[in-house]
Design a protein around this motif. Structure first.
Motif, mmCIF file in Angstrom:
data_model
loop_
_atom_site.group_PDB
_atom_site.id
_atom_site.type_symbol
_atom_site.label_atom_id
_atom_site.label_comp_id
_atom_site.label_asym_id
_atom_site.label_seq_id
_atom_site.Cartn_x
_atom_site.Cartn_y
_atom_site.Cartn_z
ATOM 1 N N GLN A 147 13.553 -61.735 -2.482
ATOM 2 C CA GLN A 147 15.007 -61.625 -2.358
ATOM 3 C C GLN A 147 15.504 -62.110 -0.999
ATOM 4 N N GLU A 148 14.703 -61.879 0.048
ATOM 5 C CA GLU A 148 15.061 -62.386 1.385
ATOM 6 C C GLU A 148 15.074 -63.918 1.382
ATOM 7 N N ILE A 149 14.055 -64.511 0.725
ATOM 8 C CA ILE A 149 13.987 -65.987 0.648
ATOM 9 C C ILE A 149 15.178 -66.520 -0.149
ATOM 10 N N GLU A 150 15.540 -65.827 -1.235
ATOM 11 C CA GLU A 150 16.705 -66.255 -2.034
ATOM 12 C C GLU A 150 17.983 -66.243 -1.200
ATOM 13 N N ASP A 151 18.159 -65.195 -0.375
ATOM 14 C CA ASP A 151 19.332 -65.112 0.503
ATOM 15 C C ASP A 151 19.321 -66.258 1.511
ATOM 16 N N ASP A 152 18.129 -66.545 2.039
ATOM 17 C CA ASP A 152 17.963 -67.633 3.010
ATOM 18 C C ASP A 152 18.295 -68.982 2.371
ATOM 19 N N ILE A 153 17.890 -69.159 1.097
ATOM 20 C CA ILE A 153 18.182 -70.401 0.359
ATOM 21 C C ILE A 153 19.696 -70.590 0.208
ATOM 22 N N LYS A 154 20.393 -69.509 -0.159
ATOM 23 C CA LYS A 154 21.861 -69.590 -0.329
ATOM 24 C C LYS A 154 22.532 -69.983 0.981
ATOM 25 N N ARG A 155 22.082 -69.339 2.079
ATOM 26 C CA ARG A 155 22.658 -69.614 3.400
ATOM 27 C C ARG A 155 22.397 -71.061 3.821
ATOM 28 N N THR A 156 21.130 -71.508 3.657
ATOM 29 C CA THR A 156 20.750 -72.869 4.081
ATOM 30 C C THR A 156 21.458 -73.914 3.238
ATOM 31 N N ARG A 157 21.627 -73.621 1.940
ATOM 32 C CA ARG A 157 22.341 -74.575 1.075
ATOM 33 C C ARG A 157 23.789 -74.737 1.533
ATOM 34 N N MET A 158 24.399 -73.627 1.984
ATOM 35 C CA MET A 158 25.786 -73.698 2.477
ATOM 36 C C MET A 158 25.856 -74.545 3.750
ATOM 37 N N TYR A 159 24.868 -74.347 4.671
ATOM 38 C CA TYR A 159 24.838 -75.142 5.910
ATOM 39 C C TYR A 159 24.650 -76.630 5.588
ATOM 40 N N LEU A 160 23.768 -76.911 4.623
ATOM 41 C CA LEU A 160 23.519 -78.299 4.229
ATOM 42 C C LEU A 160 24.789 -78.923 3.639
ATOM 43 N N HIS A 161 25.469 -78.148 2.797
ATOM 44 C CA HIS A 161 26.726 -78.616 2.182
ATOM 45 C C HIS A 161 27.735 -78.992 3.269
ATOM 46 N N ASN A 162 27.906 -78.119 4.271
ATOM 47 C CA ASN A 162 28.873 -78.358 5.348
ATOM 48 C C ASN A 162 28.539 -79.616 6.136
ATOM 49 N N ALA A 163 27.240 -79.796 6.438
ATOM 50 C CA ALA A 163 26.823 -80.977 7.213
ATOM 51 C C ALA A 163 26.987 -82.260 6.389
ATOM 52 N N LEU A 164 26.647 -82.184 5.090
ATOM 53 C CA LEU A 164 26.754 -83.359 4.211
ATOM 54 C C LEU A 164 28.196 -83.820 4.034
ATOM 55 N N GLN A 165 29.131 -82.892 4.053
ATOM 56 C CA GLN A 165 30.548 -83.251 3.883
ATOM 57 C C GLN A 165 31.006 -84.222 4.964
ATOM 58 N N LEU A 166 30.337 -84.164 6.128
ATOM 59 C CA LEU A 166 30.717 -85.038 7.239
ATOM 60 C C LEU A 166 29.917 -86.336 7.261
ATOM 61 N N SER A 167 28.653 -86.277 6.804
ATOM 62 C CA SER A 167 27.807 -87.473 6.948
ATOM 63 C C SER A 167 27.694 -88.320 5.674
ATOM 64 N N PHE A 168 27.526 -87.666 4.494
ATOM 65 C CA PHE A 168 27.310 -88.435 3.258
ATOM 66 C C PHE A 168 27.559 -87.511 2.052
ATOM 67 N N PRO A 169 28.839 -87.138 1.815
ATOM 68 C CA PRO A 169 29.143 -86.128 0.778
ATOM 69 C C PRO A 169 28.700 -86.518 -0.637
ATOM 70 N N GLU A 170 28.626 -87.829 -0.913
ATOM 71 C CA GLU A 170 28.255 -88.277 -2.268
ATOM 72 C C GLU A 170 26.846 -87.834 -2.671
ATOM 73 N N LEU A 171 25.997 -87.567 -1.691
ATOM 74 C CA LEU A 171 24.612 -87.165 -1.991
ATOM 75 C C LEU A 171 24.539 -85.843 -2.760
ATOM 76 N N GLU A 172 25.599 -85.047 -2.653
ATOM 77 C CA GLU A 172 25.588 -83.749 -3.351
ATOM 78 C C GLU A 172 25.565 -83.926 -4.867
ATOM 79 N N ARG A 173 25.910 -85.107 -5.331
ATOM 80 C CA ARG A 173 25.870 -85.360 -6.779
ATOM 81 C C ARG A 173 24.446 -85.316 -7.311
ATOM 82 N N PHE A 174 23.470 -85.481 -6.412
ATOM 83 C CA PHE A 174 22.066 -85.430 -6.828
ATOM 84 C C PHE A 174 21.611 -84.004 -7.177
ATOM 85 N N PHE A 175 22.370 -82.985 -6.677
ATOM 86 C CA PHE A 175 22.001 -81.614 -7.076
ATOM 87 C C PHE A 175 23.256 -80.788 -7.377
ATOM 88 N N SER A 176 24.028 -81.284 -8.334
ATOM 89 C CA SER A 176 25.289 -80.616 -8.686
ATOM 90 C C SER A 176 25.060 -79.205 -9.232
#
Length: 416
Positions: A147-176
């Motif tokens: 459950q700790e790893i699952e929480d960490d995954i949710k948090r890291t995915r949010m950080y990745l989403h935020n960073a991708l929005q600035l550098s290459f937002p289209e890449l998120e289509r690969f894991f919609s």
């Protein structure tokens, strides 16, 4: 052997109460409201040996009482279990309520709390806690880690989403819908459109084939290369290829990849261990309870047969009803929420999963959910789900105690 929580009361003559802190506890010993001794216990070899020496001079009816304070109370529990000392482990909310008995002032000191815990021992029915088979403790630790790893995954995915929005937002289509290791490899290789536009289609294809852990066909790699080139051409990044944001995209993609691998590893360990228990087969026979859910449930609830009836399981999970009434006023019923919040969350998701997968197999819990939603006075969604959680716990408790697998027709006949 499987040991059970003793349901008898714990109103004993001699009580040792501990107020637990980090690395130490404040200890008092009482016998019929008289304080025999008090002092500090350091949580190390010397401190626990001194405590054991003192316990050996006290009457056999001694009961240790302390509050569950997460990691800090674990050494005390381990000490009690190793030396076969009887103890009561108090839920923090229950302890707070007991400490407030007969006092108008709210003041907090370690000494005061330890004395108060001992003084109110006679007035409270504190069940004695005994050790379960070690496999349940191991499953609980794996379940918490998962459950700790699952929480960490949710948090890291949010950080990745935020960073991708600035550098290459289209890449998120690969894991919609879900993050895959393949998509993360792609993001790590091409965190910015410039990385793509500076490469040829063949280079991108070869990189993809070389870098993914799972085998990918040349055709599929070509297809992905074409796709990423199209994305790069239409993308308008807010940052440069060598910006900190682009570095962050790569960092979070790699970190998320590692977390997914670790989650897979822990889930395998957890299922393998849970399969050794009879209740695992009973739980997975229920439509909508998969192997992971069953293992997580056992990890949080432990040996369910130690509860003499389902109401005690409800109280342990924290879905027993809290009722408030004063004179003619009757407040709205609420669930207690004093039990195990992690267990409650797992049970909630199990019921939700049953409703989602209702077409797979008939399930009387899902039937009950829709019955509550269609009554002359339809229940709100969350109220209906909690009622289903209650019913499911009752059913699981009965099935595990009798070692019987799920049978829809039998469950329906029991309901009527």
């Amino acid at each position: 052997s499987f040991t059970q929580t003793k349901e008898r009361g714990s109103k004993m003559g001699t009580v040792m109460a501990l107020d637990v802190a980090m690395g130490k506890s404040y200890k008092v010993v009482y016998n019929d409201q008289s304080c025999l001794s008090e002092g500090e216990v350091i949580h190390n070899q010397t401190g626990f040996q001194e405590l054991l020496n003192e316990i050996q001079t006290l009457p056999d009816d001694l009961m240790l009482v302390f509050e569950s304070t997460g990691i800090y109370s674990k050494p005390i529990e381990a000490f009690c279990q190793k030396n076969q000392i009887r103890y009561c482990l108090l839920n923090p909310l229950a302890a707070k309520k007991q400490l407030e008995q007969g006092t108008l002032r709210s003041w907090k000191t370690d000494k005061h709390d330890a004395h108060k815990l001992a003084q109110v021992h006679q007035q409270n029915d504190r069940p004695e806690k005994t050790q379960q088979s070690n496999i349940y403790n191991e499953l609980r630790d794996l379940s918490r880690f998962y459950q700790e790893i699952e929480d960490d995954i949710k948090r890291t995915r949010m950080y990745l989403h935020n960073a991708l929005q600035l550098s290459f937002p289209e890449l998120e289509r690969f894991f919609s819908s879900r993050v895959t290791p393949y998509a993360l490899t792609l993001i790590n290789l091409f965190p910015h459109p410039e990385y793509v536009l500076q490469s040829s289609k063949t280079k991108i294809k070869n990189l993809l084939m070389k870098s993914t852990t799972k085998k990918i066909s040349e055709n599929r790699a070509k297809q992905k290369a074409n796709q990423i080139i199209e994305y790069a051409k239409e993308s308008y990044p807010a940052v440069s290829p060598n910006s900190v944001q682009t570095q962050k995209v790569q960092y979070y993609a790699r970190h998320l990849h590692r977390l997914l691998e670790e989650k897979e590893n822990i889930s395998k360990q957890m299922i393998e261990k849970a399969k050794q228990l009879l209740e695992f087969e009973v739980l997975t026979s229920f439509p909508g309870i998969g192997e992971i859910s069953a293992a997580l449930f056992i990890g949080e609830v432990g040996d369910i047969t130690r509860f003499s009836n389902h109401k005690k399981v409800n109280a342990f999970i924290g879905i027993d009803i809290r009722r408030y009434q004063s004179g003619k006023y009757a407040g709205q019923d609420h669930i207690n929420k004093r039990g195990n919040p992690k267990g409650r969350k797992i049970l909630y998701f199990i019921v939700r999963n049953m409703i989602r997968q209702q077409k797979a197999a008939p399930n009387h819990i899902v039937d009950y959910y829709y019955k509550l939603k269609k009554q002359p006075h339809p229940k709100k969604d969350k109220v209906a789900v909690v009622a289903c959680m209650n019913k499911l716990l009752k059913c699981i408790h009965s099935m595990v105690r009798n070692n019987t697998k799920y049978d829809y027709s039998y469950a329906i006949s029991m309901d009527h």
